[in-house]
Design an enzyme around this catalytic site. Structure first.
Site, PDB file in Angstrom:
ATOM      1  N   TYR A   1      17.393  29.018  85.046  1.00 20.98           N
ATOM      2  CA  TYR A   1      18.819  29.006  85.312  1.00 20.98           C
ATOM      3  C   TYR A   1      19.331  29.919  86.235  1.00 20.98           C
ATOM      4  CZ  TYR A   1      23.735  27.582  84.440  1.00 20.98           C
ATOM      5  OH  TYR A   1      24.927  27.252  84.443  1.00 20.98           O
TER       6      TYR A   1
ATOM      7  N   LYS B   1      20.593  28.886  90.166  1.00 18.79           N
ATOM      8  CA  LYS B   1      21.891  29.292  90.822  1.00 18.79           C
ATOM      9  C   LYS B   1      21.755  30.103  92.079  1.00 18.79           C
ATOM     10  CE  LYS B   1      24.563  27.185  87.724  1.00 18.79           C
ATOM     11  NZ  LYS B   1      25.261  25.928  88.089  1.00 18.79           N
TER      12      LYS B   1
ATOM     13  N   PHE C   1      21.543  33.739  67.989  1.00 20.52           N
ATOM     14  CA  PHE C   1      20.230  33.930  68.442  1.00 20.52           C
ATOM     15  C   PHE C   1      20.117  35.384  68.864  1.00 20.52           C
ATOM     16  CE2 PHE C   1      20.882  29.379  69.066  1.00 20.52           C
ATOM     17  CZ  PHE C   1      19.594  28.972  68.657  1.00 20.52           C
TER      18      PHE C   1
END
Length: 292
Positions: free
Chosen positions: A127, A131, A183
């Site tokens: 990700y 970007k 998480f």
């Protein structure tokens, strides 16, 4: 050609979380929204009203951290869409300020927080790399580019997407009477910025006439998952909220938060929403949504 603050605003991705929040704050005939059902680029042609626009906010994306890991084809499509739009602007002789909403939480990498705009980009996830590629496309092809590296934005209207939006997931779990899922370690730290503060920064940017290649927009402080959990328990009135612990995901990093001094200095902007009040507003919106 129009640049600066004397024209209208176009929001590409006007149905998304940040795009729709920005759209709600804008009024008048000089505001133009583009969505999947009303694309900004159709068969290579741009809408005629873009000739009156001085700021385009590119808030559209098909990926989030989890999707970027699993669907490189969608990452490539995002890049193609931005590049095609910027080339179309050039072909039509238009040079608005083009504002790309990027990720302040993933482009800088794992070490060195708080991150300033001058910090080298060393993304550790698919990700973040996606970007950074979009940022490069903007820098190479936009007449007046600005990258806004947004921290972990949250607030009313935020969807619970896969792999993104911890507050959206947690508050929905509380509303449904389910445990919240954590998480990794409760010491993991993030920069949580309220959506209304992001919108305020974008409005300031629209009025800004000078060049501003990159600017961070965040709260400017680190909040651990443990601290965030305490806020959620307090706001929702669930002191005994059950927590389910899961291993850290491959795209998670231990700590990210942003230095927002440049936005304060150049735009006269600063975050004004406390974490507790922002979470409370989100909880009230969610409760009202469930009740309808």
């Amino acid at each position: 050609m129009r640049t600066g603050s004397h024209g209208g605003v176009a929001v590409v991705g006007g149905a998304g979380f940040l795009g729709s929040a920005l759209a709600r704050s804008l009024e008048g005939p000089d505001v133009h929204l583009y969505t999947r059902s009303r694309p900004v680029l159709a068969s290579g042609s741009l809408p005629a009203e873009l000739d009156t626009v001085s700021t385009v906010v590119w808030a559209v994306s098909q990926v989030n951290p989890q999707v970027a890991e699993e669907r490189p084809d969608l990452v490539a499509e995002d890049e193609h869409h931005l590049l095609s739009f910027l080339r179309a602007l050039d072909d039509h002789g238009l040079s608005p300020r083009t504002v790309l909403l990027s990720s302040g939480g993933t482009v800088y990498g794992n070490h060195g927080a708080p991150f300033a705009e001058t910090t080298p980009t060393r993304p550790a996830s698919a990700y973040g790399r996606a970007k950074v590629r979009l940022e490069q496309v903007l820098a190479d092809h936009a007449a007046c580019p600005t990258v806004v590296r947004v921290a972990n934005a949250y607030g009313p209207g935020q969807p619970a997407g896969p792999g993104q939006g911890v507050l959206a997931h947690w508050l929905r779990a509380v509303a449904a009477g389910r445990p919240v899922t954590v998480f990794g370690d409760l010491g993991t730290a993030r920069d949580y910025v309220a959506v209304q503060d992001v919108v305020a920064a974008l409005l300031r940017l629209h009025q800004h006439t000078g060049a501003l290649p990159v600017v961070n927009v965040g709260s400017g402080r680190a909040t651990t998952l443990g601290e965030l959990l305490d806020v959620v328990r307090d706001v929702t009135g669930t002191p005994d909220l059950a927590v389910r612990h899961e291993p850290a995901r491959g795209f998670d990093v231990p700590a990210t938060w942003l230095d927002v001094g440049l936005a304060r200095e150049v735009l006269g902007w600063e975050p004004r929403t406390s974490l507790r009040s922002g979470v409370a507003a989100t909880w009230e919106w969610l409760a009202a949504s469930v009740a309808r």
